[in-house]
Design an enzyme around this catalytic site. Sequence first.
Site, PDB file in Angstrom:
ATOM      1  N   SER A   1     -50.348 -34.134  33.298  1.00  0.00           N
ATOM      2  CA  SER A   1     -49.974 -34.671  34.615  1.00  0.00           C
ATOM      3  C   SER A   1     -48.660 -34.131  35.139  1.00  0.00           C
ATOM      4  CB  SER A   1     -49.909 -36.199  34.546  1.00  0.00           C
ATOM      5  OG  SER A   1     -51.192 -36.735  34.318  1.00  0.00           O
TER       6      SER A   1
ATOM      7  N   GLU B   1       0.786  -1.223   0.000  1.00  0.00           N
ATOM      8  CA  GLU B   1       0.000   0.000   0.000  1.00  0.00           C
ATOM      9  C   GLU B   1       0.827   1.288   0.000  1.00  0.00           C
ATOM     10  OE1 GLU B   1      -3.292   0.355  -0.201  1.00  0.00           O
ATOM     11  OE2 GLU B   1      -3.567  -1.802  -0.420  1.00  0.00           O
TER      12      GLU B   1
END
Length: 802
Positions: free
Chosen positions: A499, A104
Amino acid sequence: MNDQPRPAIRRWFARAVARWTLATLLVVLLATGAAAGLGSWFAWSRYTADLPDVAALRNYAPSLVTRLLDDKGRLAAEYYVERRVVLPFDRIPPLMRQATIAVEDAAFYEHHGLNLEGIVRAMLANLRAGRVVQGGSSITQQVAKSLLLTPERTLERKIKEAILSIQIDRTYSKNEILEIYLNHIYYGHGAYGVEAAAQTYFGKGADKLSIAEVAMLAGLPKAPNNYSPYRFPERALERRSHALERMEAIGAITPEQREAAETEPFTLAGLTEPLNNAPWFAEQVRRHLEKKYGAQALYHEGLTVHTTLDLDLQKYADEAARKGLELADQRFGYRGPVARVNLEKGERPDWAALNPPRKRMETFADYYKPGARLKALARRVEKEQVLVEFEDAKGAIALADLAWAHPVDPERDALYLPEVKDAREVIKAGDVIEVEIMEYRAGRKEPLLPLKLFQTPQIQGALLAVDPRTGYVRAMVGGYDPKVTKFNRAVQAQRQPGSSFKPVIYIAALDHGFTPSSVVVDSPIIYNEALNEFHGWKPVNFEEKFFGPTTIREAVTHSRNVVTIKVLSQIGVRRAQEYARKLGLTSPLEMNLSMALGSSPVTLKELVYAYATLANGGTRMAPVFIKSVETRDGKTLEKGDPSGEQVISPSTAYLMTNIMKSVIEEGTARRVGAQMSRPIAGKTGTTNNYVDAWFIGFTPDLVCGVWVGKDDNTPLGKRETGSRAAIPLWMEFMEHALAGAPVTDFIPPPDIVFARVNKYSGAPTRSAGEETIFESFRDGDQPAMPSAAPEKSPERQVGAGY
């Protein structure tokens, strides 16, 4: 004589003109310089008047990933808009820094914010090419552009960028600028910064990258999409070569290292969705975080969320739920193909709509891997096999691998429906069917993929596992597939518990005159308007018969409806409701005797924490999902410490737990006791017409509840009870969850005593036969031994209950 002075005059005049011209030129130059200076000042003022303050970079706080960690600190899930993990400068690998500079901005450490040589070089290259082929922006300029300016492309913005770059270079060290750049820049596919990029492309941290991998990443920021190795591998390799050349040019690597890296093949990690190893749990946490702190904090501020989750248990829960629901759905029968095509007319399936597309670089073996589930077209059906095809492959299903696919028959017990003996009975040529790819040899020569018939379940389920001592949620499953729906049936679905609600009634009864050996006559009874109940209601047991005198232990063990209703009638509905609230059940309850049979919908979470209160000696713990939430700076925003309240006595909790151990040992959940050799207590639940199936079971250390049913409240199938439909999921999970854990029992409190009684009559006894048990009592409640009464068990009928 008259002509003699003329030359002198001419010379004087020339000198005068020269002086005047020089003075005029000087004035003009001075005026021009002054004007130029004044114009420059005005221009400088124009461009610097509204420039951002570069000091803001001191507080650089980019958008970060919010991470959910499990109880052991392992990453469970992530939330973000930009996937970024910030690394301090000294943790960024030196080679990554050098590679970035090489590609870069090779003069990064020499220039003062602007790489003038690079700008001129780029300008000449672009002029020669007639288009933009090279950028001249320095790393500092890219920082200014990315963090301080808008992305518009204008001359004014470019000038501002240059000014800011000079200011940044004067304000910050080169290392500080490079650190910001390497943490902020975009590398493609949602990855920002080098650490996220390393994970996205190679599935490892930046410190683990090879030279070739570093070079590939360094080449991406210029054009992440165009150089993506996922999208354009050839371009990515060319760009990697360029990066390697630049790295060698600045001395970051040797020629030998460059040559070796050039030949290194790259292996990508594969693109994935945001990490989420516990989707149901994580979504519950996500909703809390967004509601409390807002979306900005959740998706941008990089929160660290320490949770109560155990990823190992979550894995077992996911596998148990998926396996259990698939097997149950297959037991109910085959619902038929997902579509049909007319082969005689030359019709073809729309493969793009049926199966996910094959990704770039995805091999045949990766796409058609064992365990993959796809849709296939049945081309030829024989008695012993079905030959199918995919878009670019073929396979075969053997008869044994579709034997489960009997037609759905809701009137018959699915457990006893016959296996398919002829594939032609259930599959026809032209059927589009779901299949699962089975194991096959790598590099196999056989042309057909081995397959088995599959069917996406219609039934749903939920599983919740908690630590009863802390209230910590350890694992959660809210349905079959979190990709299809976010509706979490573990915490959001209100279903009739059947139940599995009965322990609430019996806990209240044990505090109000009943003991485990108390006897209630199981006999027909009709409730009418005089009792302010259902007119003419005649409750029955699951077996549709009555069992006479029944102890409380027997009633719970075999889930006797009539006894439970009679007990509720004696203690009162209002009292039972009070105990439900004590145990943490907050859903509305039917204020009548149907409460005894679990007619009021509750959530799995409510019921699991009610049972956890028993496992924790009567102390109800608050549910905890989050242990702490911290900001990126380590500030604690909230803490979720365990908190509890003693809501029933330890002796009541122990008595109920001890009774519920009999459910496991010889009752409706005896298949658990037969397979798991450790103390467990629990209760099954089944609602009318087999719409809901439940099982909540627990040890002293872990409580797990399972619900199975359908979202539309239609029946599961004939005799699909909690024992048959829910217990398999529970056992699959708990066997793995408790593997290697020490065997612990429920410890009785000091005021609990044991007395020998007849297990059927509840009467004290001196005998030691099969009908004798050591029953638990509060000290003072144990029955007195008669002096010399004959001991005889009542006549009884045996029933399975549910």
